[in-house]
Enzyme design. Sequence first.
Site, PDB file in Angstrom:
ATOM      1  N   ASP A  84       0.829  -1.206   0.000  1.00  0.00           N
ATOM      2  CA  ASP A  84       0.000   0.000   0.000  1.00  0.00           C
ATOM      3  C   ASP A  84       0.868   1.262   0.000  1.00  0.00           C
ATOM      4  OD1 ASP A  84      -2.353   1.510   0.183  1.00  0.00           O
ATOM      5  OD2 ASP A  84      -2.354   1.453   2.370  1.00  0.00           O
ATOM      6  N   GLU A 142      -2.529   6.241  -8.484  1.00  0.00           N
ATOM      7  CA  GLU A 142      -3.386   7.213  -7.805  1.00  0.00           C
ATOM      8  C   GLU A 142      -3.311   8.557  -8.509  1.00  0.00           C
ATOM      9  OE1 GLU A 142      -4.665   8.905  -3.399  1.00  0.00           O
ATOM     10  OE2 GLU A 142      -2.855   7.675  -3.583  1.00  0.00           O
ATOM     11  N   HIS A 180      -7.641  10.304   4.590  1.00  0.00           N
ATOM     12  CA  HIS A 180      -6.915   9.285   5.343  1.00  0.00           C
ATOM     13  C   HIS A 180      -7.033   9.575   6.834  1.00  0.00           C
ATOM     14  CE1 HIS A 180      -4.975   6.949   2.209  1.00  0.00           C
ATOM     15  NE2 HIS A 180      -4.662   8.051   1.570  1.00  0.00           N
ATOM     16  N   GLY A 181      -7.445   8.574   7.608  1.00  0.00           N
ATOM     17  CA  GLY A 181      -7.684   8.803   9.017  1.00  0.00           C
ATOM     18  C   GLY A 181      -9.020   9.498   9.199  1.00  0.00           C
ATOM     19  N   HIS A 191      -9.688   5.496  -1.197  1.00  0.00           N
ATOM     20  CA  HIS A 191      -8.877   5.529   0.012  1.00  0.00           C
ATOM     21  C   HIS A 191      -9.592   6.378   1.051  1.00  0.00           C
ATOM     22  CE1 HIS A 191      -4.714   4.302  -1.687  1.00  0.00           C
ATOM     23  NE2 HIS A 191      -5.684   3.781  -2.433  1.00  0.00           N
TER      24      HIS A 191
END
Length: 287
Positions: free
Chosen positions: A80, A132, A178-179, A208
């Site tokens: 990843d 990406e 993210h998070g 993502h």
Amino acid sequence: MLTTGKAILDVANEHSFAVPAFNISDWAMFKGIVEISEQTNAPLIVAIHPDEVRHIGREMITGIVERAHFSSVPIAIHWDHGATYEQILHAVQFGFTSVMIDGSLAPFDENVAISKKVTDSAHALGLSVEGELGTIGANDSYAEAGAATIIYTDPDDAVTFVEQTGVDSLAIAIGTYHGFFPAHLKPELKLDLLKEIKSRVRIPLVLHGGSNNPDDEIYEAARTGINKINISTDIKVAYHNKMREVLGDDPKVREPNAIQPACIEAMNVVAAQKIELFGAAGKASLY
């Protein structure tokens, strides 16, 4: 059975569902994720970030690959957010069957160049590749933590990127993080943008982040073009919150076999909900 990301995601693309890519950081988490995937008969992508690779070590990755061979569901082992060509070579040496090259913070031409180089090499060795395009920001220590702004994926750029790189799947930016989302931002997927990209880019698309995005938006995204959804924060929070609860203030609580089962159970409640939400439950029968 051990297989590639492409083999898993092409089926998901054909049948309009999303496969969870669960990031794992220790053996107990990995064992639990495989067990819940087998119980729900769902295909699985085990995602391991370079930081996690350094933490668990190559020897554990060998064990992960070995366990995947004997699984009753298809499993891909995915590197990843690979940042360099050299990291991808390590993934090949370690036994990964799928890699991501993340050039999203680089200028478009540089992203295309590194993604094509990785794709050419990985395909020659039988691995699948995720690229990406766009940035989603991050509240964690890796991925796109250096992104100052969120840059949504441009459909025209997506077409060009896929044509010029040959990647097998594409991570796009349509409104995730993210998070956990920062307090000043509202989680909201741009589903119209997803549909436009999907109408022009026929390979599997990847999401993502998504920890705070509403389930109804994730549900629709998984059925209108997204075929892989990365899950890290949600399962790790569940796992470690339960661990804090089990440990409490009692210094006599110390044996992993007395601590970890409840943590795995709590994690798998979340994992099972994601598998169902993404439409992946029962889909291992398609392979």
